[in-house]
Scaffold this active site. Structure first.
Site, PDB file in Angstrom:
ATOM      1  N   CYS A  70       7.286  -3.241  -4.867  1.00 51.03           N
ATOM      2  CA  CYS A  70       6.798  -2.374  -3.784  1.00 51.03           C
ATOM      3  C   CYS A  70       6.870  -3.149  -2.454  1.00 51.03           C
ATOM      4  CB  CYS A  70       5.365  -1.932  -4.073  1.00 51.03           C
ATOM      5  SG  CYS A  70       5.146  -1.330  -5.768  1.00 51.03           S
ATOM      6  N   CYS A 110     -14.259   0.977  -6.324  1.00 44.59           N
ATOM      7  CA  CYS A 110     -12.873   1.127  -6.779  1.00 44.59           C
ATOM      8  C   CYS A 110     -12.305  -0.234  -7.153  1.00 44.59           C
ATOM      9  CB  CYS A 110     -11.994   1.704  -5.667  1.00 44.59           C
ATOM     10  SG  CYS A 110     -12.663   3.195  -4.948  1.00 44.59           S
ATOM     11  N   CYS A 141     -13.957   4.133  -9.793  1.00 43.88           N
ATOM     12  CA  CYS A 141     -12.543   4.450  -9.643  1.00 43.88           C
ATOM     13  C   CYS A 141     -11.773   3.196 -10.038  1.00 43.88           C
ATOM     14  CB  CYS A 141     -12.250   4.816  -8.186  1.00 43.88           C
ATOM     15  SG  CYS A 141     -10.511   5.185  -7.870  1.00 43.88           S
TER      16      CYS A 141
HETATM   17 FE1  SF4 Z   1       3.332  -2.463  -6.519  1.00 39.55          FE
HETATM   18 FE2  SF4 Z   1       0.779  -2.282  -7.359  1.00 39.55          FE
HETATM   19 FE3  SF4 Z   1       2.274  -4.377  -8.029  1.00 39.55          FE
HETATM   20 FE4  SF4 Z   1       1.515  -4.110  -5.506  1.00 39.55          FE
HETATM   21  S1  SF4 Z   1       0.183  -4.436  -7.238  1.00 39.55           S
HETATM   22  S2  SF4 Z   1       3.557  -4.663  -6.253  1.00 39.55           S
HETATM   23  S3  SF4 Z   1       1.513  -1.869  -5.287  1.00 39.55           S
HETATM   24  S4  SF4 Z   1       2.621  -2.248  -8.623  1.00 39.55           S
END
Ligand code: SF4
Ligand code: SAM
Ligand code: DTB
Length: 332
Positions: A70, A110, A141
């Site tokens: 990501c 969360c 959450c």
């Molecule tokens: Fe992606 Fe979540 Fe890993 Fe960050 S923690 S790289 S948002 S999967």
């Protein structure tokens, strides 16, 4: 913060739709600002106490070393962000953090983990955390990545209130940001969470270099889910040194406020959360977001790994705006 009882005014004519088309959403975005904010605020008042804001606090229970790519995320093992990876946190530390968040006024706690998807034994430990946090009288959450049906059921049985799993952006722009799992993977996890009877927390990130159409498509996708997410976090990208999206052109704050307003109009009964990115927003911009229909924030001096406003600053802001913490979901 003082919790004041919620007064909810409901307008039976407010209709929940799941058939928005792109032209309609684009037209909302293109409205004169005053007209858009008025429409959003009117719907907000039909569905919620306009001066009440729900407060969630975040804790990273497993940090960094994530296999995914990501492009916004400092926790990916592929990038060179200045971050110390940490294994799954001992339960006592989680409970202490939740207790502190409760004392500071949070109603929901969360817990986020830097996983592509958890292992079944991880779920057992997370369920214990959920049960301990719930016993403090807080809503729970978690955000753990992709889940199997068995895992969603275990979380539901364990008493989890909300699962956060964001679509992040439009399907078209998605592959510019993430390549290690698909949009469809995300939709499938969301469906499993919904089917297990857990409340859904799902939103996205703006300011990642996406177009106006991508923002409209993200909100349309959320609003056209079979049921609207109960919570819709709208994050402004937090740019972190070492991540690919560092240096992305900043989004015009007025477009951010418009995004909040359109989210409120498309999902009138959902909690729209003014999420990551508040440290770079003026108080005036945040006030506009509340006027546009945001009625939830992340509170506490850290998000997962990055900074969030000081609690004393938020406290002052709430006092200056005459808003107060409280509430959970829309009450019908
Ligand atoms: Fe992606 Fe979540 Fe890993 Fe960050 S923690 S790289 S948002 S999967
Ligand atoms: N690893 C799990 C996953 O990705 O599903 C859960 C944790 S992940 C950090 C939760 C969400 O945080 C992401 O989906 C993304 O929307 C948001 N996020 C992560 N880094 C961000 C950043 N730099 N700015 C804004 N939001 C961010
Ligand atoms: C969400 O939509 N935003 C939160 C929460 N859900 C998990 C996370 C924001 C993370 C910002 C970057 C960081 O602190 O690591």
């Amino acid at each position: 913060m003082t919790v004041v009882p919620t007064i909810v005014r409901l307008d039976s004519s407010s209709s929940i739709r799941h058939d928005w088309c792109l032209d309609e959403v684009n037209e909302l975005f293109a409205k004169p600002f005053n007209d858009l904010i008025f429409q959003a605020q009117t719907l907000h008042r039909d569905n919620f106490d306009p001066n009440e804001i729900q407060i969630s606090s975040l804790l990273s229970i497993k940090t960094g070393s994530c296999s995914e790519d990501c492009g916004y995320c400092p926790q990916s093992a592929r990038y060179d962000a200045d971050l110390t990876p940490e294994a799954l946190m001992p339960i006592e530390e989680v409970v202490k953090a939740a207790q502190r968040a409760k004392e500071q006024g949070a109603s929901r706690f969360c817990m986020g983990a830097a996983w592509r998807s958890p292992k079944d034994r991880d779920i057992e430990r997370v369920v214990e955390m959920v049960q301990e946090v719930k016993s403090l009288g807080m809503e729970t959450c978690v955000t753990l990545g992709m889940l199997t049906e068995k895992q969603t059921e275990a979380l539901k049985t364990g008493g989890l209130d909300y699962y956060n799993h964001n679509l992040d952006t439009s399907e078209d722009y998605y592959s510019e940001v993430i390549t290690t799992r698909t949009y469809q993977d995300r939709l499938e996890t969301l469906e499993r969470v919904r089917d297990a009877g857990i409340n859904v927390c799902c939103g996205g990130i703006v300011g990642m270099g996406e177009s106006d159409i991508d923002r409209a498509k993200l909100l349309m996708e959320l609003a056209n889910l079979p049921k609207h997410p109960e919570s819709v976090p709208i994050n402004m990208l937090v740019q972190v040194e070492g991540t690919p999206l560092m240096g992305t052109e900043m989004l015009d704050p007025i477009i951010f406020v418009r995004t909040i307003a359109v989210a409120r109009i498309l999902m009138p009964e959902s909690r729209v959360r003014l999420s990551a990115g508040r440290t770079d927003m003026s108080d005036e911009m945040q006030a506009l977001c509340f006027l546009a229909g945001a009625n939830s924030i992340f509170y506490g001096e850290k998000l997962l790994t990055t900074d969030n406003p000081m609690t004393s600053h938020d406290h002052d802001l709430f006092n200056r705006l005459g808003v107060y913490s409280g509430g959970s979901s829309h009450v019908s």
